[in-house]
Design an enzyme around this catalytic site. Sequence first.
Site: not given
Length: 658
Positions: A397, A419-420, A424, A464
């Site tokens: 990331e 992706q979620f 980050i 998530h």
Amino acid sequence: MNYNTENLDDKRLVALYKKMLLPRLIEEKMLILLRQGKISKWFSGIGQEAIAVGVTMALNDDEYILPMHRNLGIFTTRNIPLNRLFSQWQGKASGFTKGRDRSFHFGSQEHKIVGMISHLGPQLGVADGIALASKLKHKNQVTAVFTGEGGTSEGDFHEALNVASVWQLPVLFCIENNGYGLSTPTKEQYNCEHLADRAVGYGMEAHIIDGNNIIEVYTKVQELAESIRNNPRPVLIEFKTFRMRGHEESSGTDYVPKALFETWETKDPIANFEQFLLTENILSADNIEEIKIKYTKNINDNLELSFNESKIESSEIKELNDVFNIIENEIITHSSEEKEFRFIDAISEGLKQCMERHDDLIIMGQDIAEYGGVFKITEGFLEQFGKERIRNTPICESAIIEVAMGLSIAGMKSVVEMQFADFISSGFNPVVNLLAKSYYRWGQQADVVIRMPCGGGVGAGPFHSQTNEAWFTKTPGLKVVYPAFPYDAKGLLASAVNDPNPVLFFEHKGLYRSIREDVPTDYYTLPLGKASVLKDGTEITVISYGMGLHWVLETLKQYPEISVDVIDLRTLQPLDTETMFNSVKKTGKAIILQEDSLFGSLSSEISALIMENCFEYLDAPVKRVGSLDTPIPFAKALEDQYLGESRFEAALKSLLAY
């Protein structure tokens, strides 16, 4: 020290000497000024000049270099005006950062130099991005990026090397191994014999070069650069060297054994090369003295220009206006043709139309190509736009966000899919310290959109399900968008891509397939920073965004008798305070509903703004409703209890009755 000068004429040899001598003389002068209190700090590169100069001389002038804080020779070799350099170090207006940063924390597009930030590692991934742009545009260019041996312990180093190797990017990773990371010796930094050995694990070519031998540095890097231009690939170079001063002057050098200093003093890159030129009768003692007198005068003349420059002046308005690259984004209207889209379809269609509109737009993310992303938003994109523009990434990331910054520096746009949104956190540093601050610091826009699938209510647990917009609304320099409806999502996404500033684009996962709406089929944009008034009333103002807005609308269905203003913020930064204030002044009461937990959240800031600006119009305290101040749990009963949805109705009634 042996110099193999085959194929190098005397003119080139003298040029290499001069290019090393100038930064040495500047440094010696700076050390005097530091003791006089005329500059605030200094990171000395004395003893390492051959690396900066040799690498820069070996590259073409249109090839980017990303230096560190000990690479003055890069700036002087690229002929940056000395008076501007000196003003930079004194925080004056003719410097490169308008007094907003110091040292070498700046860049110059004119000179193809991109300076560092203090976190050391991010520039490595930025170099990947610049090199990717070069490769995509078939420019046959090399990008060189510097780090120290200490910086190789950072995760950014490993992520950047991995990405560069997987994508075969034309990057020269230059490690200046000077033996110490501040006071920590190499034996406490890593446990391999040579840092160049790490390249094997990344399937990468590596070389070890005597960093004090200007001829070896120049000729070897020149040879490698030409090879990389013809056969794009990353190469790791470990330059063995030593710094003859402290990490910075106040730290001293007591931790270095005296014998080590004595050994490396005999390897001084300038003294040795100067003696070689004298011995070979390429330069005489008089020639050298003339050069030094000329350079000393030039340094003093430019210092006088800088010292005579008035202290920097600014204003609050000027400072605030330089946080973002302020442009008038064109609002593109749509036709009347509409189609029912789910939230997820609107984002996919909007993204696709952005790709069609911008040939220089790249999408990067995990599993976004053949697989179409975990939510299938980019399904079919690979077939339409190809592997170069729809790029699967390693799980890096931090490096991928840095790559996006590099693409922007090279004049390209990018969209990065997390992706979620939770993930980050692994790339937090480049978002808040690189993307957010670059324009304010040195006028370099970060033309990057980061898509953030977020939110709870789907039983996905603590890692998530977060809606973490408050991490970023606090950071000046970032724009934050959070739509609640398909129509808004499509138009705001197009505007986010058009905007040259970094944008965090939040997409609630729970809305992807649950919300439908008629949406124009053609390309259109909506203004960032403009809220939408969904209901018009007089009794109370309800402010929300994202999933919270749907909780509001569902609750209000039970109370049609309430006359309510419902405001959908849509954009959280910049925030449409005008619409909120006008509504509150009309109704006299305000309640803010969000999915995020309350403490330190956006609702806290909105509440404070309303209290400060609308206090005399209020008939009751501003009310906030959000989720519990705990991590978001997995089990449905616990998650339902956590979310603020169940508490909104009671809070609304209580405020109405106040």
